[in-house]
Write an enzyme that holds these catalytic residues in place. Structure first.
Site, short mmCIF file in Angstrom:
data_model
loop_
_atom_site.label_atom_id
_atom_site.label_comp_id
_atom_site.label_asym_id
_atom_site.label_seq_id
_atom_site.Cartn_x
_atom_site.Cartn_y
_atom_site.Cartn_z
N GLU A 136 0.84 -1.12 -0.18
CA GLU A 136 -0.05 0.04 -0.04
C GLU A 136 0.98 1.35 -0.07
O GLU A 136 1.95 1.54 0.91
CB GLU A 136 -0.77 -0.08 1.39
CG GLU A 136 -1.70 1.14 1.28
CD GLU A 136 -2.48 1.10 2.67
OE1 GLU A 136 -2.36 0.20 3.63
OE2 GLU A 136 -3.46 1.95 2.75
N LYS A 183 1.43 5.60 -0.32
CA LYS A 183 0.70 6.86 0.37
C LYS A 183 1.18 8.07 -0.10
O LYS A 183 2.49 8.10 -0.74
CB LYS A 183 0.88 6.83 1.81
CG LYS A 183 -0.09 7.71 2.45
CD LYS A 183 -0.27 7.31 3.93
CE LYS A 183 -1.03 8.42 4.83
NZ LYS A 183 -1.28 8.16 6.08
N HIS A 200 -5.24 8.14 -0.11
CA HIS A 200 -3.61 7.87 -0.40
C HIS A 200 -3.18 8.64 -1.62
O HIS A 200 -2.07 8.39 -1.94
CB HIS A 200 -3.06 7.00 -0.17
CG HIS A 200 -2.99 6.28 1.34
ND1 HIS A 200 -2.58 5.23 1.85
CD2 HIS A 200 -3.82 6.86 2.11
CE1 HIS A 200 -2.67 4.90 3.08
NE2 HIS A 200 -3.51 6.06 3.22
N ASP A 229 -6.81 14.65 6.42
CA ASP A 229 -6.97 13.33 6.63
C ASP A 229 -7.19 12.45 5.68
O ASP A 229 -8.00 12.66 4.82
CB ASP A 229 -8.22 13.30 7.77
CG ASP A 229 -8.56 12.05 8.23
OD1 ASP A 229 -7.58 11.23 8.84
OD2 ASP A 229 -9.54 11.33 8.00
N ASP A 266 -8.93 9.26 6.27
CA ASP A 266 -9.54 7.92 6.97
C ASP A 266 -10.77 8.47 7.61
O ASP A 266 -11.25 7.98 8.53
CB ASP A 266 -8.46 7.50 7.92
CG ASP A 266 -7.27 6.95 7.43
OD1 ASP A 266 -7.41 5.86 6.84
OD2 ASP A 266 -6.27 7.33 7.74
C1 RNT Z 1 -2.62 4.66 6.87
C2 RNT Z 1 -3.01 3.61 5.85
C3 RNT Z 1 -3.15 2.19 6.73
C4 RNT Z 1 -3.81 2.21 8.16
C5 RNT Z 1 -4.28 1.14 8.44
C6 RNT Z 1 -4.60 0.94 10.00
O1 RNT Z 1 -2.53 5.85 6.13
O2 RNT Z 1 -4.16 3.72 5.06
O3 RNT Z 1 -3.67 1.36 5.73
O4 RNT Z 1 -5.08 3.09 7.87
O5 RNT Z 1 -3.27 0.07 8.32
ZN ZN Z 2 -5.04 2.10 4.21
#
Ligand code: RNT
Ligand code: ZN
Length: 415
Positions: A223, A225, A259, A291, A293
């Protein structure tokens, strides 16, 4: 809603060549991995202290789960309000240390997740997993990309242990465990050396994936970002870094919807990735300003992503949710997000995809635009209602009453 309303909707969709029964059947088969960490603001069970790594959960809504038992109870209750059968996504910091025998993250083992496997078996769901490279004394800005080899080694060991735990999940539950790697590494201000940290991150991952995990049980995703709170200028694990790392090492990219640049949508990236790998994974999330999330809404970004999932066969995707909001009822946040993702998928399943594609290929752009827009007011709600009622659940907001009853009964005990 009465059966007659569904029958009328079914007819209206049939005129477009859309079979609502097929849409309902398809929706039932799409698993979504619900993240455990909305239940306790990404706290986990290690008593590690504050949440770090450029992510933040704010708010003091009462009733936050404090123990494995409370979190499992909340998750089980949430699953009851979500139609269909899904999955649960865990983080390494949710290890359960029985008899108080706590070990550090480089030493966690499958046995520390046995209660979760038992829970999953009881719930008849699969498990996904995430190493936790944040909220830890050795996660000070840099982890796998640290200048300090001791720090890097600690986290490399953590990554390998997590692959073993993911194997255990996949084997025990008979469904491959998606094991997702995300590190918070980066800098608040412009670095002088952009290459060094990326080289170290690459090298650390190479060491982690030297461990030959069984691919029958584990699907690794990585993943990227763009930036986080306090990590505004440079993120080591950028999109380009992971896109190339995944392609070269036969891993999957995971796109977290929060992200990317604030106006950048992930829907357009999906087909490009899927042409070069077996699957694409998601963290369905919602960025708001800085943010990444917020609780997901049924918004255009989620709908567009769902369209791409449906158009490219849902079997080719790993759909996981990722957000955390401590200012509202956390159970409602989980249920709402799951239901929103399902609604987005249903909307896409109810589109006459072949007709739309035909219009594009025939360059009938006016008809395409008109149909795309008129579809927005087709009676999806009647089909959603039918789907929910076949799953024994309300299609409207009345599930919130159950959440409030649960809150009254359970949360009073958590003060
Ligand atoms: C953080 C990432 C990651 C977390 C989780 C808790 O920016 O998105 O995936 O949110 O692993
Ligand atoms: Zn994530």
């Amino acid at each position: 809603m009465s059966k007659a309303v569904y029958e009328a909707a079914k007819k209206q969709y049939a005129k477009l060549g859309v079979d609502t029964e097929k849409a309902i059947a398809a929706l039932k088969k799409i698993p979504i991995s619900m993240h455990c960490w909305q239940g306790d603001d990404v706290t986990g069970f290690e008593n590690a202290g504050a949440l770090t790594g450029g992510i933040q959960s704010t708010g003091n809504y009462p009733g936050k789960a404090r123990t494995p038992a409370e979190l499992m109870q909340d998750l089980a209750f949430s699953f009851k309000l979500i139609p269909g059968l899904h999955r649960l996504n865990l983080h390494a910091c949710y290890a359960i240390f029985e008899d108080g025998k706590k070990v550090d993250r480089d030493k966690i083992e499958p046995k520390h997740f046995k209660p979760w496997v038992e829970f999953a078996k009881k719930m008849k769901i699969g498990l996904d997993f995430n190493p936790t490279f944040f909220s830890h004394p050795l996660a000070d800005q840099l982890t796998l990309a640290s200048e300090d080899p001791k720090v890097r080694n600690f986290w490399i060991k953590h990554g390998i242990q997590c692959l073993k735990i993911a194997e255990y999940f996949g084997k025990e539950l008979g469904t491959p465990c998606g094991c997702n790697f995300w590190v918070p590494d980066g800098y608040k201000d412009d670095p002088s050396d952009r290459m060094g940290p990326r080289k170290r991150l690459k090298d650390s991952y190479d060491k982690i994936f030297k461990y030959k995990y069984n691919k029958k049980y584990v699907t690794v995703t990585v993943e990227s970002k763009l930036y986080g709170i306090g990590v505004e200028s440079y993120t080591v694990g950028s999109h380009e870094f992971y896109m190339n790392y995944a392609a070269k090492n036969n891993l999957l990219c995971l796109l977290d919807m929060g992200h990317f640049h604030p106006t950048e949508l992930i829907a357009d990236k999906i087909s490009s990735l899927l042409l070069f790998s077996d699957k694409v994974a998601f963290h369905v999330s919602r960025g708001v300003r800085w943010d990444s999330d917020h609780v997901i809404r049924l918004d255009d970004a989620v709908k567009a992503a769902a369209e791409e999932i449906v158009r490219n066969d849902p079997k080719n995707f790993i759909i996981a949710l990722d957000y955390f909001d401590g200012s509202i009822n956390r159970i409602a946040a989980m249920v709402l997000g799951m239901r929103n993702m399902q609604k987005a998928l249903l909307l896409a399943l109810l589109q006459p995809q072949a007709t739309l594609k035909g219009l594009q290929d025939a360059r009938q752009y006016t008809e395409q635009l008109v149909l795309q827009e008129e579809l927005k007011t087709y009676p999806m709600a009647a089909v959603w209602d039918e789907f929910c009622s076949r799953c024994g659940l309300p299609a409207d907001e009345s599930w919130m009453k159950d959440v409030l009853d649960y809150e009254k009964k359970e949360f009073a005990k958590r003060v």
